[in-house]
Write an enzyme that holds these catalytic residues in place. Structure first.
Site, PDB file in Angstrom:
ATOM      1  N   ASP A  41      15.170  12.721 -15.696  1.00 54.74           N
ATOM      2  CA  ASP A  41      15.775  11.581 -15.007  1.00 54.74           C
ATOM      3  C   ASP A  41      17.253  11.460 -15.349  1.00 54.74           C
ATOM      4  OD1 ASP A  41      13.324  11.055 -13.946  1.00 54.74           O
ATOM      5  OD2 ASP A  41      12.882   9.334 -15.237  1.00 54.74           O
ATOM      6  N   ALA A  42      17.597  11.743 -16.601  1.00 57.20           N
ATOM      7  CA  ALA A  42      18.993  11.634 -17.020  1.00 57.20           C
ATOM      8  C   ALA A  42      19.873  12.630 -16.262  1.00 57.20           C
ATOM      9  CB  ALA A  42      19.107  11.866 -18.525  1.00 57.20           C
ATOM     10  N   ASP A  45      20.294  11.396 -12.741  1.00 57.72           N
ATOM     11  CA  ASP A  45      21.263  10.303 -12.712  1.00 57.72           C
ATOM     12  C   ASP A  45      22.687  10.826 -12.838  1.00 57.72           C
ATOM     13  OD1 ASP A  45      19.184   8.534 -12.471  1.00 57.72           O
ATOM     14  OD2 ASP A  45      19.149   8.005 -14.607  1.00 57.72           O
ATOM     15  N   SER A  90      -4.052   1.701  17.761  1.00 59.26           N
ATOM     16  CA  SER A  90      -4.957   1.425  16.652  1.00 59.26           C
ATOM     17  C   SER A  90      -6.032   2.508  16.631  1.00 59.26           C
ATOM     18  CB  SER A  90      -5.604   0.052  16.825  1.00 59.26           C
ATOM     19  OG  SER A  90      -4.629  -0.962  16.883  1.00 59.26           O
ATOM     20  N   LYS A 123      -7.403   7.116   4.484  1.00 60.43           N
ATOM     21  CA  LYS A 123      -6.846   5.986   5.246  1.00 60.43           C
ATOM     22  C   LYS A 123      -6.104   5.079   4.267  1.00 60.43           C
ATOM     23  CE  LYS A 123      -7.980   2.508   8.716  1.00 60.43           C
ATOM     24  NZ  LYS A 123      -7.301   1.378   8.060  1.00 60.43           N
ATOM     25  N   ARG A 144       5.200  -1.199  13.170  1.00 61.25           N
ATOM     26  CA  ARG A 144       4.318  -0.877  14.295  1.00 61.25           C
ATOM     27  C   ARG A 144       4.410  -1.933  15.392  1.00 61.25           C
ATOM     28  NH1 ARG A 144      -0.615  -2.042  16.279  1.00 61.25           N
ATOM     29  NH2 ARG A 144      -1.793  -0.336  17.212  1.00 61.25           N
ATOM     30  N   GLU A 187       2.588   5.571   6.699  1.00 61.33           N
ATOM     31  CA  GLU A 187       2.194   4.314   6.076  1.00 61.33           C
ATOM     32  C   GLU A 187       3.065   4.073   4.862  1.00 61.33           C
ATOM     33  OE1 GLU A 187      -0.970   1.429   6.923  1.00 61.33           O
ATOM     34  OE2 GLU A 187      -0.253   3.245   7.911  1.00 61.33           O
ATOM     35  N   TYR A 239       2.249  11.141   8.353  1.00 60.99           N
ATOM     36  CA  TYR A 239       1.124  11.961   8.814  1.00 60.99           C
ATOM     37  C   TYR A 239       1.056  12.140  10.322  1.00 60.99           C
ATOM     38  CZ  TYR A 239      -0.463   7.116   9.119  1.00 60.99           C
ATOM     39  OH  TYR A 239      -0.531   5.776   9.371  1.00 60.99           O
ATOM     40  N   LYS A 303      -9.678  13.306  12.532  1.00 58.90           N
ATOM     41  CA  LYS A 303      -8.966  13.599  13.769  1.00 58.90           C
ATOM     42  C   LYS A 303      -9.344  14.978  14.293  1.00 58.90           C
ATOM     43  CE  LYS A 303      -4.843  11.225  11.947  1.00 58.90           C
ATOM     44  NZ  LYS A 303      -3.426  11.413  11.515  1.00 58.90           N
ATOM     45  N   CYS A 421     -19.908 -37.767  -9.206  1.00 53.19           N
ATOM     46  CA  CYS A 421     -18.715 -37.031  -8.771  1.00 53.19           C
ATOM     47  C   CYS A 421     -17.873 -36.655  -9.981  1.00 53.19           C
ATOM     48  CB  CYS A 421     -17.907 -37.896  -7.812  1.00 53.19           C
ATOM     49  SG  CYS A 421     -16.307 -37.174  -7.363  1.00 53.19           S
ATOM     50  N   CYS A 424     -14.418 -38.858  -9.855  1.00 50.23           N
ATOM     51  CA  CYS A 424     -14.329 -40.307 -10.043  1.00 50.23           C
ATOM     52  C   CYS A 424     -15.551 -40.921 -10.712  1.00 50.23           C
ATOM     53  CB  CYS A 424     -14.074 -40.993  -8.703  1.00 50.23           C
ATOM     54  SG  CYS A 424     -15.469 -40.885  -7.549  1.00 50.23           S
TER      55      CYS A 424
END
Length: 706
Positions: A41-42, A45, A90, A123, A144, A187, A239, A303, A421, A424
């Site tokens: 990461d360094a 960066d 959909s 999904k 969408r 997505e 996708y 699909k 109750c 009360c």
């Protein structure tokens, strides 16, 4: 992991900046798309810092696709409409393997009798996005929406780090016309760990946590400040393509391969299969791995692999025939039932509530769930100390299914409703023929709070900003005890209302002038609501929103309604003796009458202008027709109750459930089980465009569809 040194020494600024961009894009692809970083990461960066320094010294070298431009400070007019390249459909759902098999049988028949190769994918439970590239550069991102038109969220999507701002070298060769625009779809989701961090931060700041990662992702994409989106740690899986004819790829499998090569994050859990048994196996393994995945899934998408066969199979009005979503059964977890408490509602109804050890179910933490009534508690035989099975009905509402009897402690005892109750101390009663116990005291403080919240709710008087915390403080301070008291509040006392929190010096934090001013304006605006709204807001037993509208049509002012006999009330179509009795008693209770008189004194509208109603009345061309509305109406921006009111204004009935007597079901965005039931019963299904035509013209489709 090797550290990356300075590879570009001696180059001119333009060449160096371009080389840095390519290098950063390469490592971003390794990190975000392949989950296989090759530098630290360094070091990454350091490369980014070099590029920023060059662009700061040479602003003319900055490009829209530069990695430094992911997070911008610009906040302009957000969410302009975007028309998709082709409609985003959909998917039809298969709720079990039998329904999945039926789809595969239909697919085999449509493809000449043999099941074609199928592509199985997870999904992802997130928010759909569409990404448009021109000459390989990201130019637009959209939600969408209604499938035809979405919202422009480009400035926010540019902050999502695994979305390539331009396609990788060589990717344009996979597009038939490299200069043309192409819309790619996928997505956007929030990883489970990021969701937990986000909600923990929200709760520590006193804010409402998100219900689940899907809602968090959708809300993050629609922020007006892209800096907020940038800090939400969103990810994507891409996708699909808007128009597959623009690609060299001829199958879904080849499309996924090309998407990965182009720089997109493609889900690795995919399979190319040729038999129903292989589809079943993929679904089974995916369900087993559901909890272990770092993101939420709610099923498997199957699909037809060939684009040519997809085109031949075509689409229904709602979904492609060549794809199906196999939905997983509701996720079930076990947890410890610590207590059964009793909640008192605005009508005095006592509801038992399961208090449990917090458990993560379907994307959110569950610690409480209604047990409905005493009979339901006894039927399920749940007891304090039990290990219980919890799920979310429809993946939304927490539900206790029952106990794990083998883990029941020896001291567990059956639960019964208290005789007094809990709010009360008054006696509670259970009327003959009813399952619910009720507190009979009109002075019950729990009922007062619920009644006040109900009056201010969106379906009733819609007093924007009058939430539970403020109402509770108003009650505790003695400033408000009934709904008429709302209309005596002023800005000064609201501004000084203590919130119950303190600042760093330990001083109480008050509501403040800005919020107070908005609340007073919202209260004033509520005085003008149509008569049915305060009728509903009063919280009369059995009088919901639809019944309030029925009563307001029959008795256009409060005086007429209060003067009606029980027989006259019962004679109104749709009312009947039970509702007539509860309404008659409510309107003759002295304390209730006093509140109504004070509402009138404070200018709350308790009458509708009959002459104006008659002048504005629309031809009742929809009389005799029954509509059911499901899903979100994104195209028009109407709420379902607004659309229902428009249909009723032309004489139609609007129901909440589908039956053989239903005339039409209107299916909006994310239509659910009501759509499925309509299809099963053969009830005509309309889209939002048809609904708008009906509302505007009063003309409903005929039996032949014209």
């Amino acid at each position: 992991m090797a550290e990356q040194g300075n590879l570009f020494e001696g180059q001119d600024p333009a060449a160096r900046a371009e080389a840095l961009r390519r290098e950063i894009e390469h490592h971003s692809y390794q990190y975000y798309a392949l989950d296989a970083p090759t530098i630290s990461d360094a070091a990454f960066d350091s490369l980014m810092r070099e590029l920023r320094e060059i662009e700061a010294a040479h602003p003319e070298l900055v490009t829209a696709s530069s990695p430094t431009q992911r997070v911008g400070g610009y906040v302009g007019e957000q969410f302009a409409p975007v028309v998709h390249e082709r409609r985003m459909y959909s998917l039809d759902n298969a709720m079990d393997l039998d329904e999945l098999d039926e789809w595969m049988e239909r697919t085999a028949e449509a493809c000449g009798g043999a099941l074609p190769p199928l592509c199985c994918e997870l999904k992802i439970d997130g928010s759909s996005i569409a990404l448009t590239y021109e000459d390989g550069v990201l130019v637009r991102a959209a939600t969408r929406g209604d499938g035809t038109t979405g919202e422009d969220i480009t400035v926010n999507v540019r902050t999502v780090k695994d979305v390539p701002l331009r396609l990788r070298d060589g990717a344009l060769s996979g597009i038939r016309d490299a200069d043309a625009s192409i819309e790619l779809r996928g997505e956007c989701y929030m990883p489970k760990t990021s969701f937990e961090v986000l909600n923990a931060a929200a709760e520590s700041n006193g804010k409402q946590p998100f219900a689940n990662p899907r809602n968090a992702a959708a809300g993050s994409l629609r922020q007006k400040d892209p800096q907020i989106t940038a800090h939400r740690d969103l990810s994507t899986f891409v996708y699909a393509v808007g128009d597959e004819r623009k690609l060299v790829a001829e199958t879904q499998w080849d499309l996924l391969k090309w998407l990965g090569e182009a720089g997109f994050h493609v889900n690795p859990d995919i399979a190319l299969v040729t038999s129903a048994e292989e589809v079943h196996e993929f679904c089974r393994k995916s369900l087993e791995r559901r909890d272990a995945l770092p993101y939420d899934i709610d099923g498997v998408v199957v699909k037809v692999n060939s684009f040519a066969q997809q085109e031949a199979m075509g689409y229904t009005a709602r979904a492609p025939r060549w794809a199906i979503a196999f939905k997983f059964p509701p996720e079930e977890k076990t947890t410890l039932l610590r207590d059964i408490t009793v909640q008192v509602g605005r009508t005095g109804k006592l509801t038992p509530v399961a208090e449990m050890d917090p458990v993560l179910v379907a994307g959110s933490t569950v610690a409480r769930a209604t047990l409905h009534n005493e009979d339901e508690v006894l039927r399920k035989d749940v007891r304090v100390g039990d290990t219980v099975i919890v799920r979310k009905a429809g993946d939304v509402i927490p539900e206790v299914l029952g106990p794990v009897l083998s883990l029941r402690p020896d001291d567990a005892r059956p639960w019964s409703m208290p005789k007094e109750c809990p709010s009360c101390g008054s006696p509670v009663v259970r009327e003959d023929g009813e399952a619910d116990y009720r507190c009979i005291s009109i002075d019950c403080p729990a009922q007062a709070l619920e009644r006040l919240l109900h009056w201010a709710s969106r379906g009733a008087m819609d007093i924007d900003g009058m939430g539970e915390e403020i109402v509770r403080r108003l009650v505790e301070s003695g400033r408000v005890s009934d709904v008429a008291d709302y209309y005596t509040l002023d800005e000064v006392e609201l501004a000084q209302l203590q919130t119950g929190r303190t600042n760093k010096e330990g001083e109480p934090i008050c509501l403040g002038q800005t919020i107070a001013k908005k609340l007073v304006a919202a209260i004033d605006e509520s005085r003008t609501r149509l008569f049915a709204r305060p009728l509903f807001g009063l919280g009369m037993r059995h009088v919901g929103k639809t019944m309030a509208e029925t009563l307001a049509r029959a008795f256009p002012n409060m005086d007429a309604l209060m003067a009606a006999t029980e027989e006259q009330l019962a004679a109104v179509d749709g009312v009947g003796p039970k509702i007539a009795h509860s309404t008659y008693l409510f309107l003759r209770t002295p304390d209730n009458v006093q509140v109504i008189e004070r509402l009138a004194k404070h200018g709350v509208r308790l009458a509708d202008d009959v002459e104006a109603q008659a002048a504005d009345a629309l031809p009742q061309t929809l009389e005799g027709l029954t509509f059911v509305l499901t899903g979100s109406l994104t195209q028009s921006g109407m709420k379902r109750d607004e659309a229902g009111a428009a249909l009723k204004a032309r004489g139609a009935k609007v129901s909440g459930s589908v039956s053989k007597k239903t005339s039409f079901v209107v299916a909006g965005e994310a239509a659910g089980s009501k759509y499925d039931k309509a299809v099963a019963l053969g009830v005509p299904v309309l889209d939002e465009a048809a609904l708008l035509h009906i509302i505007e013209t009063g003309e409903a489709p005929t039996a032949d569809g014209e």
